[in-house]
Design a protein around this motif. Structure first.
Motif, PDB file in Angstrom:
ATOM      1  N   UNK A  19       0.790  -1.227   0.018  1.00 40.40           N
ATOM      2  CA  UNK A  19       0.004  -0.008   0.074  1.00 40.40           C
ATOM      3  C   UNK A  19       0.886   1.284  -0.103  1.00 40.40           C
ATOM      4  N   UNK A  20       2.383   1.330  -0.191  1.00 38.23           N
ATOM      5  CA  UNK A  20       3.135   2.228  -0.302  1.00 38.23           C
ATOM      6  C   UNK A  20       2.639   3.380  -1.379  1.00 38.23           C
ATOM      7  N   UNK A  21       1.948   3.058  -2.458  1.00 37.30           N
ATOM      8  CA  UNK A  21       1.495   4.020  -3.416  1.00 37.30           C
ATOM      9  C   UNK A  21       0.170   4.582  -3.139  1.00 37.30           C
ATOM     10  N   UNK A  22      -0.655   4.291  -2.097  1.00 38.50           N
ATOM     11  CA  UNK A  22      -1.854   4.622  -1.721  1.00 38.50           C
ATOM     12  C   UNK A  22      -1.879   6.283  -1.501  1.00 38.50           C
ATOM     13  N   UNK A  23      -2.724   6.949  -2.035  1.00 37.50           N
ATOM     14  CA  UNK A  23      -2.783   8.107  -1.502  1.00 37.50           C
ATOM     15  C   UNK A  23      -4.152   8.546  -1.334  1.00 37.50           C
ATOM     16  N   UNK A  24      -4.592   8.735  -0.310  1.00 39.72           N
ATOM     17  CA  UNK A  24      -6.290   9.121   0.027  1.00 39.72           C
ATOM     18  C   UNK A  24      -6.396  10.800   0.230  1.00 39.72           C
ATOM     19  N   UNK A  25      -7.095  11.262  -0.646  1.00 36.97           N
ATOM     20  CA  UNK A  25      -7.541  12.580  -0.653  1.00 36.97           C
ATOM     21  C   UNK A  25      -6.176  13.650  -0.396  1.00 36.97           C
ATOM     22  N   UNK A  26      -5.029  13.010  -1.030  1.00 37.22           N
ATOM     23  CA  UNK A  26      -3.703  14.006  -0.793  1.00 37.22           C
ATOM     24  C   UNK A  26      -3.633  14.384   0.654  1.00 37.22           C
ATOM     25  N   UNK A  27      -3.803  13.419   1.325  1.00 40.36           N
ATOM     26  CA  UNK A  27      -3.530  13.496   2.837  1.00 40.36           C
ATOM     27  C   UNK A  27      -2.790  12.581   3.591  1.00 40.36           C
ATOM     28  N   UNK A  28      -1.480  12.809   3.980  1.00 41.96           N
ATOM     29  CA  UNK A  28      -0.787  11.715   4.290  1.00 41.96           C
ATOM     30  C   UNK A  28      -1.277  11.094   5.863  1.00 41.96           C
ATOM     31  N   UNK A  29      -1.776  11.858   6.682  1.00 37.38           N
ATOM     32  CA  UNK A  29      -2.489  11.131   7.985  1.00 37.38           C
ATOM     33  C   UNK A  29      -3.447  10.167   7.591  1.00 37.38           C
ATOM     34  N   UNK A  30      -4.518  10.517   6.937  1.00 43.77           N
ATOM     35  CA  UNK A  30      -5.597   9.561   6.692  1.00 43.77           C
ATOM     36  C   UNK A  30      -4.729   8.460   5.997  1.00 43.77           C
ATOM     37  N   UNK A  31      -4.025   8.417   4.887  1.00 45.18           N
ATOM     38  CA  UNK A  31      -3.319   7.562   4.165  1.00 45.18           C
ATOM     39  C   UNK A  31      -2.731   6.740   5.126  1.00 45.18           C
ATOM     40  N   UNK A  32      -2.001   6.992   5.995  1.00 49.54           N
ATOM     41  CA  UNK A  32      -1.297   6.037   6.971  1.00 49.54           C
ATOM     42  C   UNK A  32      -1.901   5.508   8.041  1.00 49.54           C
ATOM     43  N   UNK A  33      -2.991   6.329   8.331  1.00 49.87           N
ATOM     44  CA  UNK A  33      -4.011   5.785   9.364  1.00 49.87           C
ATOM     45  C   UNK A  33      -4.791   4.566   8.617  1.00 49.87           C
ATOM     46  N   UNK A  34      -5.240   4.610   7.274  1.00 50.32           N
ATOM     47  CA  UNK A  34      -5.968   3.591   6.501  1.00 50.32           C
ATOM     48  C   UNK A  34      -4.805   2.437   6.293  1.00 50.32           C
TER      49      UNK A  34
END
Length: 56
Positions: A19-34
């Protein structure tokens, strides 16, 4: 007991790498939390499967 920890670390690293290329809503906090939540869910599922097929 140490095998369980090694298995858990390997599963978590695999999930985080996949999931390293995952980018949710261009928000790093939400992405790392997910990514972290997804890692724990996969770890729980993998440990249940492991306990079912390889009883101690």
């Amino acid at each position: 007991m140490k095998k369980d920890y090694i298995f858990g670390v390997i599963v978590m690293l695999v999930v985080l790498e996949l999931t390293s290329h995952l980018n949710i809503l261009n928000n790093w906090f939400i992405t790392h939390l997910v990514r972290l939540i997804l890692g724990f869910v996969v770890l729980l599922i993998a440990s249940m499967i492991l306990k079912k097929f390889l009883p101690k």
